[in-house]
Design an enzyme around this catalytic site. Structure first.
Site, PDB file in Angstrom:
ATOM      1  CB  SER A  57      -0.938  -0.067   1.212  1.00  0.00           C
ATOM      2  OG  SER A  57      -1.867   0.973   1.149  1.00  0.00           O
ATOM      3  CG  HIS A  62      -5.611  -2.205   0.375  1.00  0.00           C
ATOM      4  ND1 HIS A  62      -4.903  -1.921  -0.777  1.00  0.00           N
ATOM      5  CD2 HIS A  62      -5.022  -1.460   1.344  1.00  0.00           C
ATOM      6  CE1 HIS A  62      -3.938  -1.064  -0.504  1.00  0.00           C
ATOM      7  NE2 HIS A  62      -3.990  -0.765   0.771  1.00  0.00           N
TER       8      HIS A  62
END
Ligand SMILES: *[C@@H]1O[C@H](CO)[C@@H](O)[C@H](O)[C@H]1NC(C)=O
Length: 396
Positions: free
Chosen positions: A161, A360
């Site tokens: 991320s 994610h």
């Protein structure tokens, strides 16, 4: 009175759940892996904590130099993040088993790296940073520190991320670091964000943009213990903890390993500066991958232009193509944005690993992570190392 009541709740829930807070060292040691803790000081004075797994109990110790790997966690996370999944699925352990020297960074402002040579974290001045500085200062400092400790000339890189955002900021702004990166693995990579599906950032936007840059830490050891204890209760884990995790990480997923939720709850929200969020919001609004926008007047003074410049992604050129791991179901990194990022790199500098229904955080907390992601990473790093040793033998 409320405090006393809460303490009783914690006590009761702790007895039921039996959760004790652990740090990264504890998570590594509990599986009988050796661990070291180091500190590195950045050019602008931040004192960072790095954890190292120098060896593996699953591998007979070998002499000679070992290739090094640097792990950079995502926003609001810490080095804990990589190790709570344990040695059977977790990449730091798998790489240690393969003979790598593993290093886990804690970026400025989180609970492990909330220190500076001269500025107190209680001062506003401490929090004037975002992931730009995490890239150009924290990551470069960590790489140089690791190289000096290990005698290596380059590292493998794993970033999740924000750890991908800061990596691309680093290599574009400090291109002299390209030759210090062997293979790189960007998981749920965030850079261009014009198509970000997550609504959370938008919602936060108006509120936070009113405030100055400051510490954002909505968790303390006390609350960590409560959240974590609550999540050990199976019913709550499925109803509450899972959905909070999905909300924060921008979307649901079928792959999350539910046994990890209590530990995730204990470690989440390790501390950031609000400017990290603001910078992302700017990327969402502008659709550009650009430096921080301080407002027209300050931009002119800082950058010499009224708009902040784009990150020069054409400068990103590490020793081998960058591996991007992304998915159609990632609330923070849409396929369109990731492909735009890859297309903005010099020719053939990005390798694609596209998943369909991964969320994610699944790249760190997913079921069977070894099979879906981590084996690939190990193989790519190994292939690089064998090409390197063949090349070295040719030179002798
Ligand atoms: C989920 O995590 C636990 C704890 O680390 C691990 O023992 C288990 O193998 C994981 N499950 C899957 C399917 O990966």
């Amino acid at each position: 009175m409320a405090q006393i009541l809460l303490r009783w709740i914690v006590l009761v829930v702790n007895i039921l759940g039996g959760v004790a807070l652990k740090d990264t060292g504890d998570y590594i040691r509990m599986h009988n892996y050796p661990v070291e803790k180091h500190t590195a000081v950045t050019q602008d004075g931040y004192i960072l904590a790095l954890y190292r797994i120098p060896n593996s109990p699953r591998r007979p110790s070998t002499s000679g130099p070992k290739p090094a790997v640097l792990f950079v966690h995502g926003m609001t996370c810490s080095s804990d993040y990589w190790v709570i999944i344990g040695p059977d699925q977790g990449l730091p352990f798998l790489l240690a088993d393969e003979g790598y020297d593993v290093w886990l960074i804690n970026s400025r402002g989180n609970i492990y790296s909330r220190k500076h040579l001269t500025i107190s974290p209680n001062s506003k001045d401490f929090w004037q940073f975002d992931w730009h500085e995490i890239g150009i200062y924290d990551t470069t400092t960590s790489i140089d520190f690791i190289l000096s400790m290990t005698g290596q000339t380059a590292v493998h890189y794993v970033g999740h991320s924000q750890g991908a955002t800061s990596f691309l900021a680093m290599l574009s702004m400090r291109p002299e670091y390209n030759i210090k990166v062997k293979t790189s693995h960007l998981l749920g990579p965030v850079a261009f964000s014009g198509k970000m599906p997550s609504k959370l950032f938008k919602a936060i936007n108006n509120f936070y943009l009113q405030l100055g840059d400051m510490e954002l830490k909505y968790n303390t050891p006390f609350w960590s213990r409560i959240f974590s204890s609550l999540c050990t209760v199976l019913l709550l884990r499925h109803i509450l903890c899972r959905n909070v995790a999905f909300l924060i990480s921008g979307g649901s997923s079928r792959h999350l390993n539910m046994t990890l939720l209590p530990a995730m709850a204990a470690t989440a929200s390790a501390g950031i500066s609000t400017r990290q969020i603001k910078h992302y919001v700017q990327l969402i609004d502008s659709g550009r991958f650009a430096l921080f926008d301080f407002g027209k007047r300050d931009n002119l003074a800082i950058y010499g232009t009224t708009d902040p410049p784009d990150y020069p992604l054409n400068e990103v050129n590490p020793l081998s193509p960058i591996d991007f791991y992304y998915s159609e179901n990632d609330g923070m990194a849409s396929v369109e944005d990731v492909l735009l990022t890859i297309d903005s790199l010099p020719n053939a500098r990005g390798h694609r690993h596209q998943f369909s229904d991964w969320g994610h955080i699944d790249y760190v907390f997913g079921n069977n992570l070894k099979f879906y992601v981590n084996n690939d990473i190990v193989n790519i790093a190994n292939a690089f190392e064998s090409r390197l040793s063949e090349a070295n033998q040719h030179h002798r």
